[in-house]
Design an enzyme around this catalytic site. Structure first.
Site, PDB file in Angstrom:
ATOM      1  N   MET A 150      67.834 -22.408  23.113  1.00  0.00           N
ATOM      2  CA  MET A 150      68.396 -21.748  24.150  1.00  0.00           C
ATOM      3  C   MET A 150      67.426 -21.866  25.422  1.00  0.00           C
ATOM      4  O   MET A 150      66.710 -20.707  25.873  1.00  0.00           O
ATOM      5  CB  MET A 150      68.719 -20.318  23.925  1.00  0.00           C
ATOM      6  CG  MET A 150      69.942 -20.287  22.804  1.00  0.00           C
ATOM      7  SD  MET A 150      69.994 -18.788  21.951  1.00  0.00           S
ATOM      8  CE  MET A 150      68.867 -19.193  20.591  1.00  0.00           C
TER       9      MET A 150
ATOM     10  N   HIS B  16      67.714 -24.108  17.253  1.00  0.00           N
ATOM     11  CA  HIS B  16      68.586 -24.008  18.401  1.00  0.00           C
ATOM     12  C   HIS B  16      67.947 -23.566  19.822  1.00  0.00           C
ATOM     13  O   HIS B  16      67.337 -22.392  19.769  1.00  0.00           O
ATOM     14  CB  HIS B  16      69.599 -22.766  17.930  1.00  0.00           C
ATOM     15  CG  HIS B  16      70.512 -22.026  18.854  1.00  0.00           C
ATOM     16  ND1 HIS B  16      71.311 -20.767  18.541  1.00  0.00           N
ATOM     17  CD2 HIS B  16      71.083 -22.681  20.000  1.00  0.00           C
ATOM     18  CE1 HIS B  16      72.132 -20.816  19.643  1.00  0.00           C
ATOM     19  NE2 HIS B  16      72.138 -21.734  20.474  1.00  0.00           N
TER      20      HIS B  16
ATOM     21  N   MET C 231      64.188 -19.131  22.560  1.00  0.00           N
ATOM     22  CA  MET C 231      64.541 -18.513  23.762  1.00  0.00           C
ATOM     23  C   MET C 231      63.585 -18.604  24.856  1.00  0.00           C
ATOM     24  O   MET C 231      62.444 -18.170  24.471  1.00  0.00           O
ATOM     25  CB  MET C 231      64.925 -17.158  23.364  1.00  0.00           C
ATOM     26  CG  MET C 231      66.141 -17.145  22.257  1.00  0.00           C
ATOM     27  SD  MET C 231      66.779 -15.427  22.345  1.00  0.00           S
ATOM     28  CE  MET C 231      67.892 -15.341  20.647  1.00  0.00           C
TER      29      MET C 231
ATOM     30  N   ASP D  43      77.561 -19.189  15.087  1.00  0.00           N
ATOM     31  CA  ASP D  43      76.406 -18.514  15.297  1.00  0.00           C
ATOM     32  C   ASP D  43      76.492 -17.010  16.029  1.00  0.00           C
ATOM     33  O   ASP D  43      76.925 -17.247  17.146  1.00  0.00           O
ATOM     34  CB  ASP D  43      75.525 -19.324  16.067  1.00  0.00           C
ATOM     35  CG  ASP D  43      74.005 -18.539  16.300  1.00  0.00           C
ATOM     36  OD1 ASP D  43      73.974 -17.655  15.802  1.00  0.00           O
ATOM     37  OD2 ASP D  43      73.093 -19.301  16.871  1.00  0.00           O
TER      38      ASP D  43
ATOM     39  N   GLY E  56      72.020 -13.569  10.702  1.00  0.00           N
ATOM     40  CA  GLY E  56      70.843 -12.997  10.870  1.00  0.00           C
ATOM     41  C   GLY E  56      70.584 -11.775  10.369  1.00  0.00           C
ATOM     42  O   GLY E  56      70.470 -11.386   9.402  1.00  0.00           O
ATOM     43  N   SER E  57      71.068 -10.628  11.357  1.00  0.00           N
ATOM     44  CA  SER E  57      71.138  -9.119  10.729  1.00  0.00           C
ATOM     45  C   SER E  57      72.053  -9.020   9.590  1.00  0.00           C
ATOM     46  O   SER E  57      71.596  -7.916   8.763  1.00  0.00           O
ATOM     47  CB  SER E  57      71.649  -8.270  12.080  1.00  0.00           C
ATOM     48  OG  SER E  57      72.820  -8.888  12.551  1.00  0.00           O
TER      49      SER E  57
ATOM     50  N   ASP F  30      65.764 -19.705  16.374  1.00  0.00           N
ATOM     51  CA  ASP F  30      66.179 -19.671  17.711  1.00  0.00           C
ATOM     52  C   ASP F  30      65.148 -19.442  18.635  1.00  0.00           C
ATOM     53  O   ASP F  30      64.350 -18.827  18.553  1.00  0.00           O
ATOM     54  CB  ASP F  30      67.041 -18.283  17.603  1.00  0.00           C
ATOM     55  CG  ASP F  30      68.437 -18.161  17.027  1.00  0.00           C
ATOM     56  OD1 ASP F  30      69.122 -18.941  17.327  1.00  0.00           O
ATOM     57  OD2 ASP F  30      68.440 -17.383  16.156  1.00  0.00           O
TER      58      ASP F  30
ATOM     59  N   SER G 246      69.142 -16.713  10.156  1.00  0.00           N
ATOM     60  CA  SER G 246      68.419 -16.955  11.579  1.00  0.00           C
ATOM     61  C   SER G 246      67.132 -16.144  11.369  1.00  0.00           C
ATOM     62  O   SER G 246      67.311 -14.584  11.528  1.00  0.00           O
ATOM     63  CB  SER G 246      69.273 -16.262  12.876  1.00  0.00           C
ATOM     64  OG  SER G 246      68.507 -16.132  13.828  1.00  0.00           O
TER      65      SER G 246
ATOM     66  N   MET H 206      78.950 -20.502  19.461  1.00  0.00           N
ATOM     67  CA  MET H 206      78.355 -18.996  19.521  1.00  0.00           C
ATOM     68  C   MET H 206      79.369 -18.294  19.690  1.00  0.00           C
ATOM     69  O   MET H 206      80.492 -18.305  20.247  1.00  0.00           O
ATOM     70  CB  MET H 206      77.568 -19.055  21.003  1.00  0.00           C
ATOM     71  CG  MET H 206      76.512 -19.938  21.375  1.00  0.00           C
ATOM     72  SD  MET H 206      74.983 -19.538  20.072  1.00  0.00           S
ATOM     73  CE  MET H 206      74.957 -17.712  20.154  1.00  0.00           C
TER      74      MET H 206
ATOM     75  N   HIS I 293      67.392 -21.240  10.299  1.00  0.00           N
ATOM     76  CA  HIS I 293      68.075 -21.427  11.794  1.00  0.00           C
ATOM     77  C   HIS I 293      66.944 -20.640  12.565  1.00  0.00           C
ATOM     78  O   HIS I 293      66.482 -19.551  12.456  1.00  0.00           O
ATOM     79  CB  HIS I 293      69.372 -20.787  11.891  1.00  0.00           C
ATOM     80  CG  HIS I 293      69.944 -20.659  13.182  1.00  0.00           C
ATOM     81  ND1 HIS I 293      70.649 -21.708  13.864  1.00  0.00           N
ATOM     82  CD2 HIS I 293      69.986 -19.874  14.390  1.00  0.00           C
ATOM     83  CE1 HIS I 293      71.076 -21.607  14.894  1.00  0.00           C
ATOM     84  NE2 HIS I 293      70.833 -20.387  15.270  1.00  0.00           N
TER      85      HIS I 293
HETATM   86  C1  DX5 Z   1      71.743 -15.505  19.114  1.00  0.00           C
HETATM   87  C2  DX5 Z   1      71.216 -16.162  18.347  1.00  0.00           C
HETATM   88  C3  DX5 Z   1      71.676 -16.119  16.897  1.00  0.00           C
HETATM   89  C4  DX5 Z   1      71.445 -14.613  16.346  1.00  0.00           C
HETATM   90  C5  DX5 Z   1      72.305 -14.389  15.158  1.00  0.00           C
HETATM   91  O1  DX5 Z   1      71.526 -15.894  20.558  1.00  0.00           O
HETATM   92  O2  DX5 Z   1      71.487 -17.891  18.627  1.00  0.00           O
HETATM   93  O3  DX5 Z   1      71.170 -16.921  16.061  1.00  0.00           O
HETATM   94  O4  DX5 Z   1      69.910 -14.602  15.881  1.00  0.00           O
HETATM   95  O5  DX5 Z   1      72.098 -12.999  14.755  1.00  0.00           O
HETATM   96  P1  DX5 Z   1      73.125 -12.289  13.964  1.00  0.00           P
HETATM   97  O6  DX5 Z   1      73.572 -13.026  12.977  1.00  0.00           O
HETATM   98  O7  DX5 Z   1      72.408 -10.873  13.858  1.00  0.00           O
HETATM   99  O8  DX5 Z   1      74.250 -11.935  15.344  1.00  0.00           O
HETATM  100 ZN    ZN Z   2      71.204 -19.403  17.137  1.00  0.00          ZN
END
Ligand code: DX5
Ligand code: ZN
Length: 228
Positions: free
Chosen positions: A70, A68, A38, A177, A199-200, A36, A9, A139, A34
């Site tokens: 959101m 993705h 938002m 995710d 992600g992190s 994201d 991500s 999620m 990935h």
């Molecule tokens: C959250 C996102 C994820 C997020 C995952 O709303 O959809 O894709 O970036 O990040 P980590 O792996 O750090 O939880």
């Molecule tokens: Zn995501």
């Protein structure tokens, strides 16, 4: 041998060096990106639009891009992301008034379609649309932010979705995710996931190669009879 897909991500990447960072995780062995999206409406955060996706394609990022959404509403953004170069487009069923119509729109735009489930969203939304889905995204945190902790209730839900997929003899991808790390990825895979957003758990380190190699090692031990 089961095929597992790693989808970093880029929400956790360095936004000032997005293309470079995306290339680095791909060179280190990731399968997808990935992406994201938002909108500060469906979720309380604001990220990237189709122009950024297009910029990544122009930067020669050629792996599948997994969008993705959101956002609410979703339909007007779908053609824009398809046009910009998305491969998968996934949305949340609560964010559209017409789930079936939105799935059709994604297909008409030439993309693969996914449905995303928040931790408390019922799987009943799958009941009449399974045959239209290429991907189900579970999620494992509440959406909106990176670097949250994996919710343990997700294991049971993953197993439930895996069962539904097998019952339908389908090869729908099952993506997880939120809070995926080296430490929990094998348990998540054992529960049925085969696409891992990370992600992190990846961008939080300096050496992506080392982490990805360790992740692949973990996944090697996961045996599965599923079709991938
Ligand atoms: C959250 C996102 C994820 C997020 C995952 O709303 O959809 O894709 O970036 O990040 P980590 O792996 O750090 O939880
Ligand atoms: Zn995501």
């Amino acid at each position: 041998m089961k095929k597992f897909f790693l989808a970093p991500s880029i929400l956790s990447a360095d936004f000032a060096r997005l293309g470079e960072d995306a290339k680095k995780v791909i060179d280190a062995g990731s399968d997808w990106i990935h992406f994201d999206v938002m909108d500060n409406h469906y979720v309380p955060n604001l990220t990237m639009g189709p122009m950024i996706l297009r910029a990544l394609r122009n930067y020669n990022i050629t792996v599948p891009i997994d969008v993705h959404l959101m956002v609410k509403p979703v339909d007007n953004l779908i053609p824009q992301f398809a046009e910009a170069g998305a491969d998968f487009i996934t949305f949340h069923p609560e964010a559209t008034d017409h789930i079936d119509r939105t799935l059709n729109l994604i297909k008409e735009c030439g993309c693969k379609a996914g449905l995303a489930f928040n931790p408390a969203t019922s799987l009943n939304f799958l009941d009449y649309v399974m045959e239209k889905l290429d991907l189900i995204l579970l999620m494992s945190v509440n959406p909106g932010f990176g670097n949250q902790s994996f919710l343990p209730s997700s294991f049971k839900k993953l197993r439930e979705v895996r069962k539904k997929i097998e019952l339908n003899a389908s090869n729908i991808l099952l993506e997880v995710d939120g809070g995926v790390k080296l430490e929990n990825i094998s348990e998540i895979a054992f529960s049925g996931a085969n696409v891992f957003v990370i992600g992190s758990g990846l961008f939080g380190y300096t050496n992506y190669d080392v982490i990805i190699k360790k992740i692949r090692e973990e996944l090697k031990h996961v045996y599965s009879t599923s079709i991938h």
